[in-house]
Each structure stands twice: as structure tokens, then as C-alpha cells.
Design an enzyme around this catalytic site. Sequence first.
Site, PDB file in Angstrom:
ATOM      1  N   LYS A  28       0.947  -1.012   0.071  1.00 29.05           N
ATOM      2  CA  LYS A  28       0.072  -0.051   0.066  1.00 29.05           C
ATOM      3  C   LYS A  28       0.798   1.226   0.227  1.00 29.05           C
ATOM      4  CE  LYS A  28      -3.796  -0.620   2.497  1.00 29.05           C
ATOM      5  NZ  LYS A  28      -4.339  -0.634   3.584  1.00 29.05           N
ATOM      6  N   ARG A  77       2.294 -46.232 -18.231  1.00 30.66           N
ATOM      7  CA  ARG A  77       2.600 -47.418 -17.291  1.00 30.66           C
ATOM      8  C   ARG A  77       1.838 -48.657 -17.810  1.00 30.66           C
ATOM      9  NH1 ARG A  77       1.271 -42.430 -14.210  1.00 30.66           N
ATOM     10  NH2 ARG A  77       2.875 -42.193 -12.303  1.00 30.66           N
ATOM     11  N   MET A  87      -5.260  -6.580   8.489  1.00 32.65           N
ATOM     12  CA  MET A  87      -5.460  -5.852   9.567  1.00 32.65           C
ATOM     13  C   MET A  87      -6.210  -4.625   9.488  1.00 32.65           C
ATOM     14  SD  MET A  87      -1.229  -6.319   9.813  1.00 32.65           S
ATOM     15  CE  MET A  87      -0.790  -6.683   8.142  1.00 32.65           C
ATOM     16  N   SER A 127      15.162 -40.807 -17.230  1.00 31.03           N
ATOM     17  CA  SER A 127      13.720 -40.050 -16.935  1.00 31.03           C
ATOM     18  C   SER A 127      13.664 -40.252 -15.186  1.00 31.03           C
ATOM     19  CB  SER A 127      12.497 -40.754 -17.364  1.00 31.03           C
ATOM     20  OG  SER A 127      11.420 -40.235 -17.145  1.00 31.03           O
ATOM     21  N   HIS A 187     -16.054  -9.855   1.587  1.00 37.39           N
ATOM     22  CA  HIS A 187     -14.985 -10.502   1.948  1.00 37.39           C
ATOM     23  C   HIS A 187     -15.021 -11.989   1.269  1.00 37.39           C
ATOM     24  CE1 HIS A 187     -12.789 -13.312   4.667  1.00 37.39           C
ATOM     25  NE2 HIS A 187     -11.990 -12.463   4.842  1.00 37.39           N
ATOM     26  N   ARG A 214       7.225 -47.710 -20.122  1.00 38.06           N
ATOM     27  CA  ARG A 214       7.913 -48.479 -18.826  1.00 38.06           C
ATOM     28  C   ARG A 214       7.637 -49.618 -19.093  1.00 38.06           C
ATOM     29  NH1 ARG A 214       6.627 -46.327 -13.022  1.00 38.06           N
ATOM     30  NH2 ARG A 214       4.757 -47.320 -13.311  1.00 38.06           N
ATOM     31  N   GLY A 245      12.202 -40.543 -11.975  1.00 32.59           N
ATOM     32  CA  GLY A 245      11.157 -41.143 -11.241  1.00 32.59           C
ATOM     33  C   GLY A 245      11.015 -40.058  -9.977  1.00 32.59           C
ATOM     34  N   THR A 246      10.607 -39.071  -9.841  1.00 32.68           N
ATOM     35  CA  THR A 246      10.888 -38.338  -8.341  1.00 32.68           C
ATOM     36  C   THR A 246       9.969 -38.844  -7.404  1.00 32.68           C
ATOM     37  OG1 THR A 246       9.426 -36.602  -9.435  1.00 32.68           O
ATOM     38  CG2 THR A 246      11.781 -36.426  -9.527  1.00 32.68           C
ATOM     39  N   ASN A 247       8.663 -39.785  -7.811  1.00 30.72           N
ATOM     40  CA  ASN A 247       7.963 -40.026  -6.601  1.00 30.72           C
ATOM     41  C   ASN A 247       8.848 -41.257  -5.801  1.00 30.72           C
ATOM     42  OD1 ASN A 247       5.856 -38.986  -7.676  1.00 30.72           O
ATOM     43  ND2 ASN A 247       4.844 -40.454  -8.852  1.00 30.72           N
ATOM     44  N   ASP A 248       9.365 -42.229  -6.457  1.00 26.68           N
ATOM     45  CA  ASP A 248      10.097 -43.408  -5.692  1.00 26.68           C
ATOM     46  C   ASP A 248      11.379 -42.591  -5.374  1.00 26.68           C
ATOM     47  OD1 ASP A 248       9.177 -45.853  -5.335  1.00 26.68           O
ATOM     48  OD2 ASP A 248       8.956 -46.117  -7.674  1.00 26.68           O
ATOM     49  N   GLY A 258      -7.981  -7.315   4.300  1.00 24.10           N
ATOM     50  CA  GLY A 258      -8.908  -7.425   5.782  1.00 24.10           C
ATOM     51  C   GLY A 258      -8.010  -7.881   6.962  1.00 24.10           C
ATOM     52  N   TYR A 310      12.647 -32.200 -20.872  1.00 24.20           N
ATOM     53  CA  TYR A 310      11.227 -32.180 -20.702  1.00 24.20           C
ATOM     54  C   TYR A 310      10.757 -32.517 -19.412  1.00 24.20           C
ATOM     55  CZ  TYR A 310      11.385 -37.362 -20.825  1.00 24.20           C
ATOM     56  OH  TYR A 310      11.695 -38.729 -20.634  1.00 24.20           O
ATOM     57  N   CYS A 346       9.392 -37.591 -14.457  1.00 28.26           N
ATOM     58  CA  CYS A 346       7.939 -38.133 -15.046  1.00 28.26           C
ATOM     59  C   CYS A 346       7.279 -38.409 -13.764  1.00 28.26           C
ATOM     60  CB  CYS A 346       8.076 -39.396 -15.971  1.00 28.26           C
ATOM     61  SG  CYS A 346       8.974 -40.803 -15.009  1.00 28.26           S
ATOM     62  N   GLU A 373      15.316 -43.577 -10.358  1.00 28.06           N
ATOM     63  CA  GLU A 373      14.393 -43.189  -9.124  1.00 28.06           C
ATOM     64  C   GLU A 373      14.590 -44.086  -7.678  1.00 28.06           C
ATOM     65  OE1 GLU A 373      10.536 -45.150 -10.127  1.00 28.06           O
ATOM     66  OE2 GLU A 373      11.760 -46.580 -11.346  1.00 28.06           O
TER      67      GLU A 373
HETATM   68  P1  ADP Z   1      -7.759  -2.215   3.890  1.00 30.92           P
HETATM   69  O1  ADP Z   1      -6.358  -2.365   3.586  1.00 30.92           O
HETATM   70  O2  ADP Z   1      -8.317  -2.967   4.753  1.00 30.92           O
HETATM   71  O3  ADP Z   1      -8.252  -2.117   2.496  1.00 30.92           O
HETATM   72  P2  ADP Z   1      -7.308   0.652   4.244  1.00 30.92           P
HETATM   73  O4  ADP Z   1      -6.132   1.053   4.810  1.00 30.92           O
HETATM   74  O5  ADP Z   1      -7.109   0.508   2.506  1.00 30.92           O
HETATM   75  O6  ADP Z   1      -7.803  -0.955   4.692  1.00 30.92           O
HETATM   76  O7  ADP Z   1      -8.545   1.496   4.497  1.00 30.92           O
HETATM   77  C1  ADP Z   1      -9.947   0.986   4.539  1.00 30.92           C
HETATM   78  C2  ADP Z   1     -10.476   2.020   3.865  1.00 30.92           C
HETATM   79  O8  ADP Z   1     -10.399   3.384   4.875  1.00 30.92           O
HETATM   80  C3  ADP Z   1     -10.215   2.880   2.532  1.00 30.92           C
HETATM   81  O9  ADP Z   1     -10.837   2.058   1.356  1.00 30.92           O
HETATM   82  C4  ADP Z   1     -10.685   4.141   2.510  1.00 30.92           C
HETATM   83  O10 ADP Z   1     -12.210   3.973   2.059  1.00 30.92           O
HETATM   84  C5  ADP Z   1     -10.689   4.534   3.911  1.00 30.92           C
HETATM   85  N1  ADP Z   1      -9.595   5.294   4.247  1.00 30.92           N
HETATM   86  C6  ADP Z   1      -8.175   4.979   4.259  1.00 30.92           C
HETATM   87  N2  ADP Z   1      -7.328   6.128   4.258  1.00 30.92           N
HETATM   88  C7  ADP Z   1      -8.272   7.043   4.190  1.00 30.92           C
HETATM   89  C8  ADP Z   1      -8.166   8.336   3.910  1.00 30.92           C
HETATM   90  N3  ADP Z   1      -6.953   9.071   4.007  1.00 30.92           N
HETATM   91  N4  ADP Z   1      -9.164   9.388   3.919  1.00 30.92           N
HETATM   92  C9  ADP Z   1     -10.300   8.717   3.642  1.00 30.92           C
HETATM   93  N5  ADP Z   1     -10.680   7.650   3.750  1.00 30.92           N
HETATM   94  C10 ADP Z   1      -9.651   6.756   4.179  1.00 30.92           C
HETATM   95 MG    MG Z   2       8.690 -45.668  -9.609  1.00 27.37          MG
HETATM   96 MG    MG Z   3      -7.720  -0.828   1.362  1.00 22.73          MG
END
Ligand code: ADP
Ligand code: MG
Ligand code: MG
Length: 873
Positions: free
Chosen positions: A25, A564, A106, A766, A458, A620, A768-771, A104, A853, A833, A747
Site C-alpha cells: 500500500k 505405465r 489488519m 527419466s 470478503h 515403461r 521418477g521423482t515419486n520413488d 482485511g 522435458y 515423469c 528413481e
Molecule cells: P484495507 O487494507 O483493509 O483495505 P485501508 O487502509 O485501505 O484498509 O483502509 C480502508 C478504507 O479506509 C479505505 O478504502 C478508505 O475508504 C478508507 N480510508 C483510508 N485512508 C483514508 C483517507 N486518508 N481518507 C479517507 N478515507 C480513507
Molecule cells: Mg517408480
Molecule cells: Mg484498502
Amino acid sequence: KKYVYQFGAGKADGDRTMRELLGGKGANLAEMSRTGLPVPPGMTITTETCDQYYKNNQKWPEGLKEQIREGIRFQEEQLGAGFGDPENPLLLSVRSGAAASMPGMMDTVLNLGMNDMVAEGLAERTGNEWFAFDSYRRFIDMFSDVVMGIPHESFESAMQKLKDQRGVKEDNELTAKDLRDLVDRFKAIYRRETGFMFPNDPMEQLEFSINAVFGSWNSERAKKYRKINKITGLIGTAVNIQAMVFGNMGETSGSGVLFTRDPNTGENKLYGEYLTNAQGEDVVAGTRTPEPIKNLKKALPKVYDQLEEMTRKLEKAYQNMQDIEFTIQEEKLFILQTRNGKRTGPAAIKIAVDFVKEGIVNKQEAVKNLVTTAQLDQLLHPQFDDKAIKDKKVIGVGLPASPGAAVGKVYFTSHDAEDAKITGENVILARVETSPDDVGGMHASEGIITSRGGMTSHAAVVARGWGKPCVVGCDDIVINYKNKSLTDGNHTVYEGDWLSINGTTGEVVLGQLPLKPPKLSNDFKKFMKWVDEFRDMKVRTNADRAEDATKAKEFGAEGIGLCRTEHMFFEGERIVEVRRMIMSDNEKERRESLARLLPYQKEDFLGLFKALDGDPVTIRLLDPPLHEFLPHTEDEKKDLAKQFGISYRKVKDRVAALDEANPMLGHRGCRLGITFPEITEMQTRAILEAAIEAKEQGAVVLPEIMVPLIGSGDELIDQKNVIKETAEKVFKDKGTRIDYLIGTMIEVPRAALVADEIAPHADFFSFGTNDLTQMTFGFSRDDIGKFLPDYLERKIVLHDPFQTLDQKGVGKLVAEAADLGRATKPGLKLGICGEHGGDPESIAFCYKQGLDYVSCSPFRVPIARLAAAQEAI
Ligand code: ADP
Ligand code: MG
Ligand code: MG
């Protein structure tokens, strides 16, 4: 030491190449700022700082605080505002962002810097009291949730209560006065839950938030996401601190997310959702139902045009489809994030082909960067066979969030889904909506269905990333977690019942629908042609039957790397003759049985040679221990005795005599041919007679006879003599000669170590990486399931070595054998193979070793072609 990188005003300390240090980011915010795109000014605290924070007992390194203050001063200058200044306050967003995208995982804190004075000041300055207090209540909610761990639901329900009291439905129907009221209620919740007053001091708020982002790096769900997605070697998360822009300033403001192209089909149009008068979190959180992006064209046409223009710029700059987050503040557009967009397999192909057509990338770049082997894999997955379906019971239609067909038993919690998967079941996960806590169960499932949420929810985003079929927002059905069931009102489906979902149409269907192989588009064919332009390692297939070989050829296979022969022994009448041969106690009877088997084998090989016309066919010689062909139950043994007109006792004795303590290390492979040369003779004759016949029928034949399980030069010499003598007899009988090769599998570890002694007698090796894996680790392939989960869990191994080649150990043997072999016999042909021949990482290794190959199962042939091309570029 530089801990903080600033961006804004058309400049930036960093750029997009600095992902490792600034996170994805942060690097992209810097890049966009440089490119002159409208990005609010900000700063990025490096991932190294996060690492130091942990190494330093969770304390900030010397100098960090001062650099942050400097960054804030820069933002204050840019906006003419002051952090914590009620006259004209600067508010901040605090955002996490690691080098690998972890959607999502963090948390973000928005509107930081708020307190009572600041809110009043902001209301006065903007003349928008509603906006000021809406921002304030959001801040308390997010800060409490992210930083203090107070569940978001506490605030949600307080808000719901207030809405009920006021008799309104939507958040933005609340008045400014209501929001003031809400702020007080929220502060009370904070005090009740923490025992402290809500912190007023902006700098204190900021310090707490930064530490919370650092902390989220090691949260359970973040760790789990990294584990599932095999994200290793990262040192921490970066922290982005950026000036706020406001989507909640009224009807000409809003926030949204969009893909620059349709991530399901690849179609060239904006694809996304937005909300007016809202901050970005609302779009993702699903609290209000967003509108499709095309509505923005009517509502704010100028902004829409600008958005379109901006997306073209971004696609050009990044040479990839982008996933964008934006905010509109009073008709002014800001881009808050961009990254390469996740997409389905079909979309990836279309986008790659279109990007070349539009001149955004060249063919080589398209092959290297725009389609992954996993995406290609999706295209090769089955779809529902609509013709074979008579009366399907559709119990609901939701949004088609991620295409493809999935059939499985339904489970309602992530945990139950994971457990069911372990016992070998195919699972469909059904949730009202998913959160990052569900990723384990989602990963364990064939497909996912949710009753709530939109195309960017999500569930949709994660499923698309993994290429799993997914239907979201299917509100025709009601999911009941308590008694683990779902219903459309007429039919109720309980835990463990079969369900089919179609991620292409959005249908949810009762029972198990039949599946059929996929149809390949013209774009696919075009793309694969480009792939072959950059590939120089051959790709063959492992196939025993003409129809599989034909399929593989359609997928681009350039020969058979492993046929085979024993697979043919089980079919129809043949098993009877095979058993008769095994039961006989003298060579004469054995030869008679083998003579009756010969026509069958010949017929099979003839089919293969004709199907492969012009491409090499490696066959084989018999490999498994003879015991495998005999019956195991008493009843079957009695039947066999009757069938052959011999005593039951004789059958029993023979079966007992062939029983081995360690069949995989027993009487098998070339050891069979050495004890019973007549088997080798029969197979050689069948191969060469078939080849001659195919040639007479007009096919170009390139037979390659392969001796399995060789561990010394003398073993190969023994079998080679049998093959050559037989060949001469065949040529004499038929009055014609053809060219053929004799080679060996490598192999057994010893074979790799003495490859220089074997090479003089072999036309090809060839691997034969399984064996080879089995014998190098001493892990039985069939029993590894008992301990592998523990090994993976405790990181004693990082991959299943039977899936991804162990380069350190097994790979060393491969490299050694290749070197010794080629040093002794320049130009010795080398291939692989084992199952690894279809695994992209292992293919890359084979390429580096200079193998001629790789050979893999028919459906993996396109994947191997792409992996080989990407490695060559
Ligand atoms: P994630 O990694 O979960 O997408 P973000 O850091 O992108 O989290 O933030 C989530 C949302 O928060 C962004 O999509 C945006 O809509 C809002 N946001 C983040 N920074 C700003 C900002 N400087 N001004 C306005 N909205 C923001
Ligand atoms: Mg074999
Ligand atoms: Mg984001």
C-alpha cells in the site's frame, strides 16, 4: 536511520519498487503521488520499524517519534491545517500494509485526531455539524475496536438502539443532534469497557493506533492467512498515516471500490460499488447496500469520467489490472489505494490478450506477468453438465461472485468445514457472511455460499483470489447456525447433506449435480500459442490410454513421458491372463500366458503410437510387484482356483509366496524382468511390433523403452541385452527395422550416485521423482498422511515433498545424476515423469537443471507449459 517515508504534493520519498520496505500500500501510495494522481499527503513507517519494534520488546526505536512529527508537519503545511487544532483540524487515517496483500487482515483507524473541541471546530468550519459528529462517532468506534479490542458489535447495537428510538432505518437518517448523542453513548461504552476516559490527546491517539497496527501483524488471523497463502520471509507490516479526505460530507461525496476490468470475465469496463455520503469502511463492511459503479455516471458524471481516465493511467503505469479504493469529497476525487486486482482464470486470460491488443504490454510481458499457473488451473476445472441434469432443484440464486462448479457436503462453521476436509470429504461452506476468521474453512472448501454481502464482500474477494466457486448475497435462503441448517422455506438442508453451487450463474442446487470437463476459449488458445513462443523446455504427458493421450495432445503435450504398462493389465480379460501367468510354476506355462497377453498389449501400444503420431512415446516395462495382481479375499481365491482348474491350496500357497514385508522395496521394477526375462521379451515384442504396424499405417513412430528401478549399470545391461535380442528377432520376423531408444528411470538414490556408470548404456534418463522422494526421505508415499500434518504444522518440512520437489535433498540427487550422466554421455536426454512434473515450482527447478522435458498428467499440461515459459523469460 530513516523510519518514515513521506509522500504528497506530486512527490514521494519512495516508489513502487519498495514493497518490501514500505508495504504494498505504501509503495503504491508513493508511486501514485509521484505520478501526480490525487492522493492525500501522508507518510509510511517502514516494515523494518515494525521488526525493530518486536525485537526491541515492543518499544519504538530512537528517533521514530521525531520523524513522525516531521511527517505531520508536512501534512499540516500541505493542507494549511493543524493536528489537534480546533480552528482547522487535520485528521488522519492510520492504515496497515505489508509487502504481500493480506485483505482485511489488519485494521484501519479513520478520523484520528478527533476530540470534543476538534469536532465542534470542524462543525463550525465546514458548516456541517452532521458530518463532524458522524466522523467523531466513527473514530470512537474504530479506535475502540482496533486499538482496545472492544467488539464493534457493542457500538453497532448502541446505534441500532438509537435508530429504533428515533424510528429510522438507515445510519444517515440520524440527525446531527442524534449523532452528538451517539458520541456520548460511545464514550460511555469505552469507559465501561476499559475503565478509562476516551483519550483526548491526538498524539496519544496516534501512538496507540500505530502500536495496534504493529500488533495486528502477529494476530492469530494474520498468522493463519500467511500460513494458508504460504507467505513467508516478511519482517512486518508498514504503517501508513495519511491526511483524511471525507466521503461523508453530503450527497456530492462518497466512497467506493472498483476493479478497472470485470474480475470475473475480464470484460473491459469499470466494475465496482460505491456509497454516497459515506466513508470507505461502509462499502466493505456491508452495513449499507452499495450501488453499482455505473450509477455514479448519472449521479456525478464528471467524477465518473475522471475515474475512468484515472484507471487507464493506472493500468498503463502498473501494466496490470488494478483494484482501486477511492473517495469523493464534494465532487473532488481522491485515490486512496491501488493494487493489482485479483481475478478469475477466465478473466486473467482475457485481460492478458486484451492488454496486448491495446498495446499496454507486449506478448512476453503478458505471458510472464498476467496469468498465473493457478489461474490457468481454474480454466481446466469441471463445470456442471447441464445436459445431464433433468430436474435440478434450485433453492436460491445469489450473486455469481467467483465462477465454476462445486459439489460437496454442506458445513456451517469454518471449524466444522476444516474437520470434514481432513476426513476426506468435499465441503461446501455456508455462512451468513464471512470474515477473516473464516479463511481456514473457506480454504478447506470446494465452494462457498453466503446469504449476505455483495460482489466485493470478503467472501467474494477471497474466493476469487483462490479460484474457488462462490455465490454471495443469496437471500433466498436462510441460514440457521443454531441447528446447522439452511432453508428456502420449502427445502431444508442439514449439515452433511449434499449441495451444488454454480459460481458462474449464482445458483444453489440441492444434491450432487454431475460435472463435465471445461470448454476452452479462443483467447485461451491464443494465449497458449504465445506461451509456446517463449518456452524451450518440452512438455510431455503421463498417459496409458489413447484417449488420455489424445486429450493431452489437445492440451499441447509433445509426447508421452510415461506410459505405465501395468495399468493395461487390469482391464477386462487381461487380468485373467496376467493371473494365469503369475500362477504358473514353470517358464513354459508362463510363456504361454504371456503369448496370450501379447495381442492385448500390442493393441494398446498401437493406439498410443497412432495418437502420438510424430511425438515420442516412452513406455515403461512392468513395474509393480506381482502380488498386486492377485486376489486378496478368500472367496476371490476360491473363484480363481475354480477358473483355472487348480486346487485352492495351490492358489493360497502362491499368493502367500508372493507376499512381501516391504513390497515397494521388494520384487518389482527391473528385478521382475531380471528374474522373468520372458516378461521383458513379451513387452518389447509388443512395443516394437505395434510400432512397426503403426508405421505401416502411416504414423511417424518414436518408441522409447524405459527400464524401471535401476540401481546399477549391470542391472541395465542385463535388461538391455534382453530388449536388444528380442528387437532383432522382431525385425527379422517382420522383415523391417525401426529406430528405438532404451533408457532408464532414475528413481533409486544409488542410480543417481552412479549415474556415470549407467549413462553409457542409456539413451535417456527419466527422473521418477515419486520413488526417488520416497527412497531419499525414507517416507512411504502411502503412509505419509500419518505424520505429514505434524511435520507441516511444526515446519519440519515446508511442503509435501511428494507435491513439490525437495530441491535441497532429492533435487541434489537429480542435479548430480544429470551432471554425471551428461559428463559421461554428452547429449544424454533428460526428463522427469514424477508427479512433480506438473508442479510449477518443481518445473522451474527442472528448467534450471537443463532438463529436456517434464511429463505430467494431461490436465496439467497447459500449466506446465506456462510454468516452463515463465521460467524461460
Ligand atoms: P484495507 O487494507 O483493509 O483495505 P485501508 O487502509 O485501505 O484498509 O483502509 C480502508 C478504507 O479506509 C479505505 O478504502 C478508505 O475508504 C478508507 N480510508 C483510508 N485512508 C483514508 C483517507 N486518508 N481518507 C479517507 N478515507 C480513507
Ligand atoms: Mg517408480
Ligand atoms: Mg484498502
